[in-house]
Design a protein around this motif. Structure first.
Motif, short mmCIF file in Angstrom:
data_model
loop_
_atom_site.label_atom_id
_atom_site.label_comp_id
_atom_site.label_asym_id
_atom_site.label_seq_id
_atom_site.Cartn_x
_atom_site.Cartn_y
_atom_site.Cartn_z
N VAL A 132 37.29 52.70 43.01
CA VAL A 132 37.37 51.21 43.82
C VAL A 132 36.01 51.35 44.87
N TRP A 249 36.55 42.90 51.48
CA TRP A 249 37.05 42.31 50.27
C TRP A 249 37.30 40.85 50.07
N HIS A 255 40.36 40.74 42.56
CA HIS A 255 40.39 42.28 42.57
C HIS A 255 41.42 42.73 41.45
N HIS A 282 42.98 42.51 51.87
CA HIS A 282 42.33 41.05 51.54
C HIS A 282 42.63 40.02 52.46
N THR A 308 30.40 41.00 42.90
CA THR A 308 31.43 41.46 41.85
C THR A 308 30.99 42.76 41.25
N MET A 363 35.96 43.70 40.48
CA MET A 363 36.24 43.63 42.03
C MET A 363 35.52 42.70 42.80
#
Length: 372
Positions: A132, A249, A255, A282, A308, A363
């Motif tokens: 991640v 984020w 995501h 988020h 992204t 993501m």
């Protein structure tokens, strides 16, 4: 227009002649304003009381600025009503909450979802960092290196994935990595010993004015209780013309890993599922709000990018393990019990959506560069 940061109000009544003044009202526990900025008077220090269940956006508050700095506590456990025993560190990069030993302290609006215990960083580092966080650390490092920085403080450095990349890509730069959480600092300092590591609150940085030419932060600003205050501190420690480079984020729906995770949590807990991911990681996903906060802190935004990248996990089960044991969701699951059954349900739901693995999924984040 830059939004106005609410100021702490005086709850004391004016004096009355001829009689003893009334006792002051307790601090306000009102939720954040419509702009998303929390009230600065949320925390109150009292003895054991029950915790009301508020949305997690109400948890990102901090002590009034008049409170003396103390060591941040670790919440070892909490009863079903939310009364916590406080010891050691908690929070990624936000404000401190006082408490030592077996002191019982009430934090209005606190939710177990936002705790970071000492056992989480290892799982975070093993399962989540490679999948991640490393892809975005590589991007942020390339952007930082292009600025040719000499002295860099990193805020909310976590276990040091960005730190390590900065040291490798800009070896001549002096990197000082900070995190409020002592457990993260311990893991990070072992992982990236080439940096100077310090436990520090992003809202009260222990650095002189104008001492740095680049401040960086990877996925930490969402945790700051008062973002304008933290951004103001970042600007204070920057020399004239210095840069602030960070990412945050995008909305949860962008995501894919965490969409599947949240679906699994909602399936495991049909009533009152944990809301940490939608509301904290988020929960700062509107670029216009971020830009306004930067402007309020005196920054000029030079670049804003929607980015992204693909995350690649060896298995969905490992990814679920990382999220359930390496993030503050872990504390919530431990309090509610039946951990093995919850883990099985989450893995089943995530596998149904992503496949068993290896799995690749998009993501999305926003990257900002601002000038002091």
């Amino acid at each position: 227009m830059p939004r106005t940061v609410p100021r702490r109000t005086d709850h004391h009544n004016p004096p009355h002649r001829g009689r003893t003044p009334r006792r002051p009202h307790p601090p306000s526990t009102r939720p954040p304003t419509s702009s998303g900025t929390p009230s600065r008077a949320l925390y109150q220090h009292t003895q054991t009381v029950a915790q009301p269940r508020h949305p997690l956006r109400q948890d990102r508050h901090h002590l009034p600025s008049s409170a003396p700095p103390r060591s941040p506590p670790h919440l070892d456990h909490a009863d079903a009503k939310g009364t916590a025993q406080l010891q050691g560190p908690w929070r990624r990069g936000g404000a401190e909450v006082s408490g030592r030993g077996t002191t019982v302290m009430r934090v209005t609006g606190f939710n177990a979802d936002q705790r970071w215990s000492e056992s989480m960083p290892a799982a975070y580092e093993q399962y989540l960092v490679p999948v991640v966080f490393r892809p975005f650390a590589e991007d942020l490092t390339a952007k930082a290196a292009a600025l040719h920085p000499r002295r860099i403080p990193e805020l909310a450095a976590g276990t040091g994935v960005l730190t390590s990349n900065l040291l490798a890509t800009a070896p001549s730069a002096e990197v000082t990595a900070t995190d409020l959480n002592e457990a993260m600092v311990a893991v990070g300092s072992a992982r990236a010993p080439g940096a100077v590591w310090r436990q520090a609150d992003a809202q009260r940085l222990p650095f002189p004015d104008g001492g740095f030419d680049l401040v960086v932060c990877q996925f930490g600003v969402m945790f700051f209780p008062d973002r304008v205050a933290a951004f103001t501190e970042a600007r204070r420690v920057l020399a004239s013309g210095g840069r602030f480079l960070f990412n945050t984020w995008g909305p949860l729906g962008t995501h894919a890993f965490e969409v599947a995770l949240q679906a699994g949590l909602e399936r495991a807990f049909p009533v009152d599922p944990p809301r940490f991911f939608p509301t904290v990681p988020h929960g700062y996903a509107d670029p216009a709000v971020v830009v306004a906060d930067l402007a309020a802190a005196g920054f000029t935004v030079e670049e804003e990018q929607e980015l992204t990248l693909q995350g690649r996990a060896a298995s969905t089960a490992d990814l679920a393990t990382g999220y359930l044991t390496g993030t503050p969701v872990r504390a919530t699951l431990e309090e509610r019990g039946d951990g093995p059954a919850v883990r099985a349900t989450v893995i089943e739901e995530m596998t149904a959506r992503l496949g068993p693995g290896p799995v690749t999924a998009p993501m999305t984040a926003y990257v900002f560069r601002a000038a002091a």
